[in-house]
Motif scaffolding. Structure first.
Motif: not given
Length: 290
Positions: A88-94
């Motif tokens: 995950l990249d910064p502030d990314e949500t999965a």
């Protein structure tokens, strides 16, 4: 370096249960399956690899306890995650589906666990200690035939006291009288105090209470509250169950140097009065001499 994990949506049957929006909570028969969707967010300012895994937990006299590391139990053997790793990249949500398939010969009763999302730094051979950041979603899974065991509790012994530092507080004993663990939250309000004063609401600290266990719900009050008699109303909830109790309590006078503060104030007032009388007497004698 930090990570967040949460339930995306509660099942329709539990939409009104606030616990179901924070934890995986359900009752299921052996051999059946439930699914929950969880969201994982990279809360740091750099790209990270996030590990996902289930681990054991328990509820004892001190509340909900997480087992160390990746320790498993009967429940964790039933858990399957759609992904065991995310990048995950910064502030990314999965979002990730979690499936729990109960074994046909599962042990009956309530089982506890947690789904962890963990960020670990790259291994440095020169360092023997490695720090990791993780966040989890608790699992409360009741297993057995028939309907879900009833949740309930009782509140007793509403009492005012003072903490070791002298701050006023209200305590109450809470007994779990139902068949499932509780996560208690609540508010305390005060009314009909000295001079008709009222205060609150104050947040109550109660936590998780296992089946058949008891705990002490504690409410820290404003240190500026005056001593005296008050009417206290305590409201506690766990999921869809809410209980309330009301009682008359007495907040003792705060102590200062081992003596009641009101006594010191009274003594101070007496000294002021005596000083004023002496000044008036001296003034009258001087006037007569003239």
């Amino acid at each position: 370096m930090s990570v967040g994990i949460r339930i995306v949506d509660a099942p329709v049957s539990r939409r009104d249960d606030n616990r179901a929006h924070r934890y995986i909570i359900d009752h299921i028969k052996p051999g059946q399956q439930i699914r929950r969707r969880i969201a994982v967010t990279n809360l740091s300012d750099r790209r990270h690899r996030v590990q996902l895994y289930p681990a054991a937990a328990a509820v004892h006299k001190d509340g909900f306890a997480f087992a160390p590391g990746r320790t498993g139990n009967e429940l964790t053997r039933w858990v399957r995650l759609e992904h065991d790793e995310l990048v995950l990249d910064p502030d990314e949500t999965a979002t990730v589906w979690t499936e729990i398939t109960v074994a046909k010969h599962a042990t009956g009763g309530e089982h506890y666990g947690v789904v962890w999302a963990e960020i670990s730094p790259e291994r440095d051979p020169s360092k023997q200690v490695r720090h990791a950041a993780r966040a989890g979603v608790r699992i409360y899974l009741s297993v057995g035939p028939g309907g879900e065991p009833r949740s309930d509790f009782r509140i007793d012994d509403l009492t005012a006291t003072r903490a070791a530092d002298g701050a006023p507080m209200v305590t109450a004993h809470v007994k779990n009288t139902g068949g499932r663990a509780l996560d208690l939250t609540g508010k305390l309000t005060l009314s009909n105090g000295p001079g008709g004063a009222f205060a609150g609401p104050f947040n109550v600290n109660a936590g998780t209470v296992g089946r058949g266990r008891s705990t002490v719900a504690t409410t820290a009050l404003d240190p500026r509250l005056p001593g005296g008699a008050w009417t206290a109303r305590l409201t506690l909830s766990s999921g869809l169950v809410t209980r309330e109790t009301t009682g008359r309590i007495t907040i003792s006078t705060p102590q200062r140097d081992g003596k009641p503060q009101t006594a010191l104030l009274t003594l101070g007032g007496l000294v002021s009065v005596v000083a004023a009388l002496l000044v008036a007497y001296a003034y009258r004698r001087r006037s007569r001499a003239r």
